[in-house]
Enzyme design. Structure first.
Site, PDB file in Angstrom:
ATOM      1  N   ARG A  32       5.816  12.493  -2.461  1.00  0.00           N
ATOM      2  CA  ARG A  32       5.879  13.072  -1.123  1.00  0.00           C
ATOM      3  C   ARG A  32       6.997  12.411  -0.334  1.00  0.00           C
ATOM      4  NH1 ARG A  32       1.210  11.107   1.382  1.00  0.00           N
ATOM      5  NH2 ARG A  32       2.280  11.682   3.273  1.00  0.00           N
ATOM      6  N   ALA A  44       3.081  -0.824   4.751  1.00  0.00           N
ATOM      7  CA  ALA A  44       2.604  -0.865   6.138  1.00  0.00           C
ATOM      8  C   ALA A  44       2.027  -2.221   6.524  1.00  0.00           C
ATOM      9  CB  ALA A  44       1.562   0.237   6.347  1.00  0.00           C
ATOM     10  N   TYR A  87      11.823   8.495   1.496  1.00  0.00           N
ATOM     11  CA  TYR A  87      11.712   7.440   0.479  1.00  0.00           C
ATOM     12  C   TYR A  87      12.461   7.747  -0.814  1.00  0.00           C
ATOM     13  CZ  TYR A  87       7.997   5.845   3.573  1.00  0.00           C
ATOM     14  OH  TYR A  87       7.305   5.397   4.663  1.00  0.00           O
ATOM     15  N   SER A 143      13.257   2.563   3.288  1.00  0.00           N
ATOM     16  CA  SER A 143      13.790   3.265   4.459  1.00  0.00           C
ATOM     17  C   SER A 143      14.367   2.262   5.454  1.00  0.00           C
ATOM     18  CB  SER A 143      12.674   4.070   5.127  1.00  0.00           C
ATOM     19  OG  SER A 143      11.643   3.215   5.593  1.00  0.00           O
ATOM     20  N   ASN A 190       8.051  -5.737  -0.835  1.00  0.00           N
ATOM     21  CA  ASN A 190       7.952  -4.574   0.047  1.00  0.00           C
ATOM     22  C   ASN A 190       6.471  -4.464   0.376  1.00  0.00           C
ATOM     23  OD1 ASN A 190       7.824  -2.191   1.401  1.00  0.00           O
ATOM     24  ND2 ASN A 190       8.999  -0.993  -0.098  1.00  0.00           N
ATOM     25  N   HIS A 214      12.779  -2.945   2.077  1.00  0.00           N
ATOM     26  CA  HIS A 214      12.222  -1.629   2.425  1.00  0.00           C
ATOM     27  C   HIS A 214      13.142  -0.542   1.910  1.00  0.00           C
ATOM     28  CE1 HIS A 214       9.199  -3.451   4.943  1.00  0.00           C
ATOM     29  NE2 HIS A 214      10.145  -4.217   5.452  1.00  0.00           N
ATOM     30  N   GLU A 264      12.589  -9.801   1.917  1.00  0.00           N
ATOM     31  CA  GLU A 264      11.807  -8.632   2.344  1.00  0.00           C
ATOM     32  C   GLU A 264      12.639  -7.382   2.087  1.00  0.00           C
ATOM     33  OE1 GLU A 264      10.889  -8.756   6.513  1.00  0.00           O
ATOM     34  OE2 GLU A 264      10.158  -6.688   6.555  1.00  0.00           O
ATOM     35  N   ARG A 306       7.262   0.459  13.499  1.00  0.00           N
ATOM     36  CA  ARG A 306       7.835  -0.103  12.248  1.00  0.00           C
ATOM     37  C   ARG A 306       8.937  -1.128  12.534  1.00  0.00           C
ATOM     38  NH1 ARG A 306       5.626   3.377   8.317  1.00  0.00           N
ATOM     39  NH2 ARG A 306       5.333   5.474   9.145  1.00  0.00           N
ATOM     40  N   HIS A 340       3.849  -4.533   9.007  1.00  0.00           N
ATOM     41  CA  HIS A 340       3.758  -4.416  10.467  1.00  0.00           C
ATOM     42  C   HIS A 340       2.415  -4.891  11.014  1.00  0.00           C
ATOM     43  CE1 HIS A 340       7.186  -2.031   9.390  1.00  0.00           C
ATOM     44  NE2 HIS A 340       6.443  -1.133   8.765  1.00  0.00           N
ATOM     45  N   ARG A 384      13.212   4.485  12.572  1.00  0.00           N
ATOM     46  CA  ARG A 384      11.940   5.201  12.538  1.00  0.00           C
ATOM     47  C   ARG A 384      11.074   4.839  13.752  1.00  0.00           C
ATOM     48  NH1 ARG A 384       9.458   4.765   6.739  1.00  0.00           N
ATOM     49  NH2 ARG A 384       8.269   6.521   7.582  1.00  0.00           N
ATOM     50  N   PRO A 415       0.788  -1.231   0.000  1.00  0.00           N
ATOM     51  CA  PRO A 415       0.000   0.000   0.000  1.00  0.00           C
ATOM     52  C   PRO A 415       0.824   1.286   0.000  1.00  0.00           C
ATOM     53  CG  PRO A 415      -0.123  -1.105   2.127  1.00  0.00           C
ATOM     54  CD  PRO A 415       0.527  -2.061   1.182  1.00  0.00           C
ATOM     55  N   ASN A 416       0.322   2.219  -0.776  1.00  0.00           N
ATOM     56  CA  ASN A 416       0.835   3.592  -0.879  1.00  0.00           C
ATOM     57  C   ASN A 416       2.146   3.718  -1.642  1.00  0.00           C
ATOM     58  OD1 ASN A 416      -1.345   4.816   0.616  1.00  0.00           O
ATOM     59  ND2 ASN A 416      -0.470   3.848   2.433  1.00  0.00           N
ATOM     60  N   ASP A 445       1.313 -15.741   6.545  1.00  0.00           N
ATOM     61  CA  ASP A 445       0.833 -17.106   6.291  1.00  0.00           C
ATOM     62  C   ASP A 445       0.931 -17.463   4.802  1.00  0.00           C
ATOM     63  OD1 ASP A 445       0.287 -17.382   8.969  1.00  0.00           O
ATOM     64  OD2 ASP A 445      -1.891 -17.191   8.779  1.00  0.00           O
TER      65      ASP A 445
HETATM   66  O1  CA2 Z   1      10.520   1.856   3.764  1.00  0.00           O
HETATM   67  C1  CA2 Z   1       9.680   1.171   3.177  1.00  0.00           C
HETATM   68  O2  CA2 Z   1       9.863   0.704   2.055  1.00  0.00           O
HETATM   69  C2  CA2 Z   1       8.310   0.933   3.823  1.00  0.00           C
HETATM   70  O3  CA2 Z   1       7.890  -0.386   3.493  1.00  0.00           O
HETATM   71  C3  CA2 Z   1       7.363   1.961   3.210  1.00  0.00           C
HETATM   72  C4  CA2 Z   1       5.985   1.947   3.837  1.00  0.00           C
HETATM   73  C5  CA2 Z   1       6.067   2.018   5.359  1.00  0.00           C
HETATM   74  O4  CA2 Z   1       4.778   1.880   5.927  1.00  0.00           O
HETATM   75  C6  CA2 Z   1       6.975   0.941   5.923  1.00  0.00           C
HETATM   76  O5  CA2 Z   1       7.051   1.095   7.332  1.00  0.00           O
HETATM   77  C7  CA2 Z   1       8.364   1.054   5.328  1.00  0.00           C
HETATM   78  C8  CA2 Z   1       5.169   3.156   3.350  1.00  0.00           C
HETATM   79  C9  CA2 Z   1       5.062   3.267   1.877  1.00  0.00           C
HETATM   80  C10 CA2 Z   1       4.393   4.582   1.533  1.00  0.00           C
HETATM   81  O6  CA2 Z   1       5.202   5.254   0.610  1.00  0.00           O
HETATM   82  C11 CA2 Z   1       4.930   6.558   0.342  1.00  0.00           C
HETATM   83  C12 CA2 Z   1       5.817   7.193  -0.482  1.00  0.00           C
HETATM   84  C13 CA2 Z   1       5.634   8.510  -0.795  1.00  0.00           C
HETATM   85  C14 CA2 Z   1       4.547   9.200  -0.291  1.00  0.00           C
HETATM   86  C15 CA2 Z   1       3.669   8.549   0.531  1.00  0.00           C
HETATM   87  C16 CA2 Z   1       3.846   7.226   0.851  1.00  0.00           C
END
Ligand code: CA2
Length: 149
Positions: free
Chosen positions: A18, A77, A23, A102, A74, A100, A98, A111, A80, A107, A10-11, A87
């Site tokens: 942003r 969220a 990121y 970041s 990846n 990521h 896995e 996370r 977590h 953080r 997601p996202n 599963d």
């Molecule tokens: O660091 C990563 O790749 C994460 O998987 C990214 C997730 C975060 O919830 C994990 O804790 C770590 C969030 C992805 C959202 O990415 C965005 C990028 C730009 C703007 C908004 C969200």
């Protein structure tokens, strides 16, 4: 040629729009392009996908059982929160890395726990988009050392 599914949660479709300080400035399409180039150099095929829907990611993991030799994920969220993704990965049993963008350990504490890690061979985090290329190197290493037959 070995097929690797690269799954994004997601996202991650918002990448590059942003929070570049966390990121990076690259879009997910740019990350895919880098992965395609890296995979070609390693002699792998990739199928790079993103979904905001947990069930869709689970279905793709199930699909990978018959269509791929490894998974790079990846889970965003869902990393977590999702026992269901844990599963699915365990159930399919494919070599999994896995990844990521970041360094999640630098953080917020929520996370620091991953439901994906116990189902993965290894974890790469904190290198921005380069994390994905490192994960491709990692999956080659796993595939080359996994006992055959
Ligand atoms: O660091 C990563 O790749 C994460 O998987 C990214 C997730 C975060 O919830 C994990 O804790 C770590 C969030 C992805 C959202 O990415 C965005 C990028 C730009 C703007 C908004 C969200």
């Amino acid at each position: 040629m070995k097929m690797i599914y690269i799954l994004n949660g997601p996202n991650l479709n918002l990448l590059g729009t942003r929070e570049p300080e966390i990121y990076g400035a690259e879009t997910l399409a740019m990350v895919e392009e880098k992965c395609t180039i890296k995979a070609k150099a390693l002699g792998l095929s990739i199928d790079f996908r993103q979904s905001n829907v947990e069930g869709e990611l689970i279905n793709w993991i199930h699909e990978a059982r018959l269509k791929a030799q490894g998974i790079i994920i990846n889970a965003g969220a869902f990393t977590h929160t999702s026992v269901a993704l844990h599963d699915a990965l365990k159930g399919v049993g494919l070599p999994t890395i896995e990844v990521h963008l970041s360094n999640v350990y630098k953080r917020e504490s929520f996370r620091h726990h991953s439901y994906i890690s116990p189902a993965a061979h290894g974890v790469i985090c904190g290198f921005g988009p380069h994390s994905y290329e490192l994960a491709l190197d990692g999956i080659v290493s796993v595939l080359n050392t996994t006992r055959k037959g």
